[in-house]
Design an enzyme around this catalytic site. Structure first.
Site, PDB file in Angstrom:
ATOM      1  N   LYS A 120      75.190  34.131  21.802  1.00 57.72           N
ATOM      2  CA  LYS A 120      75.529  35.499  21.395  1.00 57.72           C
ATOM      3  C   LYS A 120      74.410  36.465  21.751  1.00 57.72           C
ATOM      4  O   LYS A 120      74.660  37.540  22.330  1.00 57.72           O
ATOM      5  CB  LYS A 120      75.793  35.557  19.891  1.00 57.72           C
ATOM      6  CG  LYS A 120      76.246  36.939  19.401  1.00 57.72           C
ATOM      7  CD  LYS A 120      76.312  37.015  17.893  1.00 57.72           C
ATOM      8  CE  LYS A 120      74.944  37.145  17.279  1.00 57.72           C
ATOM      9  NZ  LYS A 120      74.977  37.396  15.822  1.00 57.72           N
ATOM     10  N   ASP A 138      80.397  38.353  17.858  1.00 56.16           N
ATOM     11  CA  ASP A 138      79.774  38.233  16.540  1.00 56.16           C
ATOM     12  C   ASP A 138      80.864  38.248  15.486  1.00 56.16           C
ATOM     13  O   ASP A 138      82.055  38.154  15.800  1.00 56.16           O
ATOM     14  CB  ASP A 138      78.751  39.354  16.323  1.00 56.16           C
ATOM     15  CG  ASP A 138      79.395  40.736  16.309  1.00 56.16           C
ATOM     16  OD1 ASP A 138      80.642  40.844  16.405  1.00 56.16           O
ATOM     17  OD2 ASP A 138      78.647  41.728  16.200  1.00 56.16           O
TER      18      ASP A 138
END
Length: 213
Positions: A120, A138
């Site tokens: 991420k 996210d």
């Protein structure tokens, strides 16, 4: 959700927010790296408050290393998991300084070799710093993608792979920022604000709430 509806959603966001910005405050590549590392399981508000003080004292690999682990922990103690994050920041600063000549790497393999940098974080850095068409998933992107039926998946990797397939290239650069902002301010975890949602007509969520909060 069909591709026409997805295209309409992204076109609406593009018209409303042609140059979306993430809410982390930074003024250099290294500052963004630290901010994103600190943001895991924390809010941008707390991160920005923390880095406002930290970056006045240390905002380069050299100054972070000079600050030292104990002092760094003291600056970021209001952040969740600060002990682990402080250690990762020290180790990453050392690698950036000694292995990458003080420059943030611009590819996934090298970024993810830095302690505390996962998929991420690398996606966010590649997207924002190097204008790569990566999509970081996210909690906000995951929720909005599933709730609207834009791209459903059981985990973040599954949703990311689906988004890479269904999001047209012309929208990939800004996609993450659009869905984060939408998830943070409109399509929130609890009190969703369907009454002021830009895409309520295209959204396929079957429990829309039009109450005014």
């Amino acid at each position: 959700m069909n591709k026409e509806k997805r295209y309409k959603i992204l076109s609406i966001f593009n018209s409303k927010y042609p140059e979306p910005k993430i809410e982390l405050i930074f003024s250099s590549d290294f500052e963004l790296l630290l901010s994103v590392m600190l943001s895991a399981q924390s809010t941008d508000v707390i991160v920005n408050k923390t880095t406002k003080m930290l970056f006045k004292i240390a905002n380069t690999p050299e100054s972070i290393l000079s600050l030292g682990l104990a002092c760094l922990k003291n600056y970021i103690k209001d952040i969740g998991l600060y002990n682990t994050k402080a250690l990762n920041i020290i180790r990453s600063s050392f690698l950036i300084l000694t292995k990458y000549n003080g420059i943030i790497p611009n590819n996934r393999i090298e970024l993810e070799s830095l302690p505390g940098v996962g998929r991420k974080t690398s996606n966010i850095l590649l997207n924002i710093l190097f204008k790569k068409k990566t999509i970081a998933v996210d909690t906000h992107v995951f929720r909005v993608s599933n709730r609207t039926n834009f791209a459903k998946g059981k985990n973040v990797k599954e949703v990311e792979m689906k988004l890479i397939k269904v999001v047209p290239n012309i929208f990939k650069l800004n996609f993450h920022a659009w869905f984060v902002l939408h998830g943070r301010h409109i399509c929130t975890a609890r009190k969703i604000k369907c009454n002021i949602c830009l895409i309520f007509k295209q959204c396929e969520f079957n429990k829309k709430n039009f109450n005014i909060f």
